[in-house]
Design a protein around this motif. Structure first.
Motif: not given
Ligand SMILES: Cc1cc2nc3c(=O)[nH]c(=O)nc-3n(C[C@H](O)[C@H](O)[C@H](O)COP(=O)(O)O)c2cc1C
Length: 229
Positions: A83-102
């Motif tokens: 998993w490669s991603f920038p830190l956004y607001c102390y977490g992961m970018p929202s489009h990636l969070k959707a992948v994780i949620d799903r």
């Protein structure tokens, strides 16, 4: 080995992917492995609607028919997921969070408690999968910047997780910073070799990858000199 790289940066020239590409280069230097990259931003992945339909049907698929079902298939087949991603607001970018949620179609409603941690049972045997998280960020090194992300990833990926959190990554896309970024990229390539041999990195290696390229005060001064105000 099947290596799946999930790139969660929305940018065509991702600072973090410079590090990840060097790491992957190291992974495949001595032995051939299949590497597949998914650029999440190019995919059509809607947020989870919380219907739990996947837990009723239990076929490893989401009822929403978009690109996430392809990603779920790739996750099931992968041995190592990077998993490669920038830190956004102390977490992961929202489009990636959707992948994780799903990813929840891969688990079941039933739960277990092990070593003080509660987790859902999984629909497939995911215990042999290994996860690497490489995250870059714009701040210099400070306690707390990555804490929320570290906790989230530890809970999501349990014990087979290797996590590397790198400060000052905008320097990776700055040509004048090459005298500092080149040695870091070389360290990532070496770390990729170490990882593929052991499926983990030593604490010493992680510390060296996470060591800032510049001291905090110097980095802040350079950023402020180049900022609009
Ligand atoms: C919306 C947004 C939120 C961000 N939040 C943080 C943050 O919480 N902490 C931090 O250190 N950097 C933060 N950054 C900076 C990015 O992590 C940094 O620019 C990173 O190098 C971008 O990596 P990429 O090129 O791989 O996308 C943020 C950037 C954006 C656009």
């Amino acid at each position: 080995m099947n290596i799946l790289v999930i790139n969660g940066s929305p940018k065509a020239n991702s600072d973090t992917m410079h590090l990840t590409n060097a790491f992957i280069k190291g992974m495949i230097e001595k032995e051939e492995h299949s590497v597949e990259k998914v650029n999440v931003i190019e995919k059509n992945i809607k947020p989870c609607v919380g219907c739990f339909g996947c837990w009723k049907i239990q076929n490893g698929k989401c009822l929403q028919n978009d690109d996430q079902n392809d990603i779920l298939e790739k996750v099931i087949k992968a041995d190592v997921i990077v998993w490669s991603f920038p830190l956004y607001c102390y977490g992961m970018p929202s489009h990636l969070k959707a992948v994780i949620d799903r990813l929840i179609p891969l688990s079941k409603m039933s739960m277990k408690e092990e070593n003080g941690v509660v987790a859902h049972d999984t629909l497939f045997d995911l215990s042999s999968k290994h996860y690497v998280v490489i995250s870059g960020c714009g701040f210099p090194n400070w306690d707390g910047n990555f804490d929320g992300l570290r906790l989230q990833c530890r809970n999501m990926f349990s014990n087979n997780l290797t996590m590397v959190c790198v400060p000052e990554t905008p320097m990776l896309s700055e040509p004048t910073a090459q005298p500092l970024t080149k040695p870091l990229l070389e360290k990532f390539a070496k770390a990729g070799q170490e990882y593929i041999e052991n499926l983990k990195l030593s604490e010493e290696t992680i510390i060296s990858l996470e060591t800032p390229m510049l001291p905090n005060d110097v980095y802040i001064q350079i950023v402020n000199q180049n900022s609009q105000g």
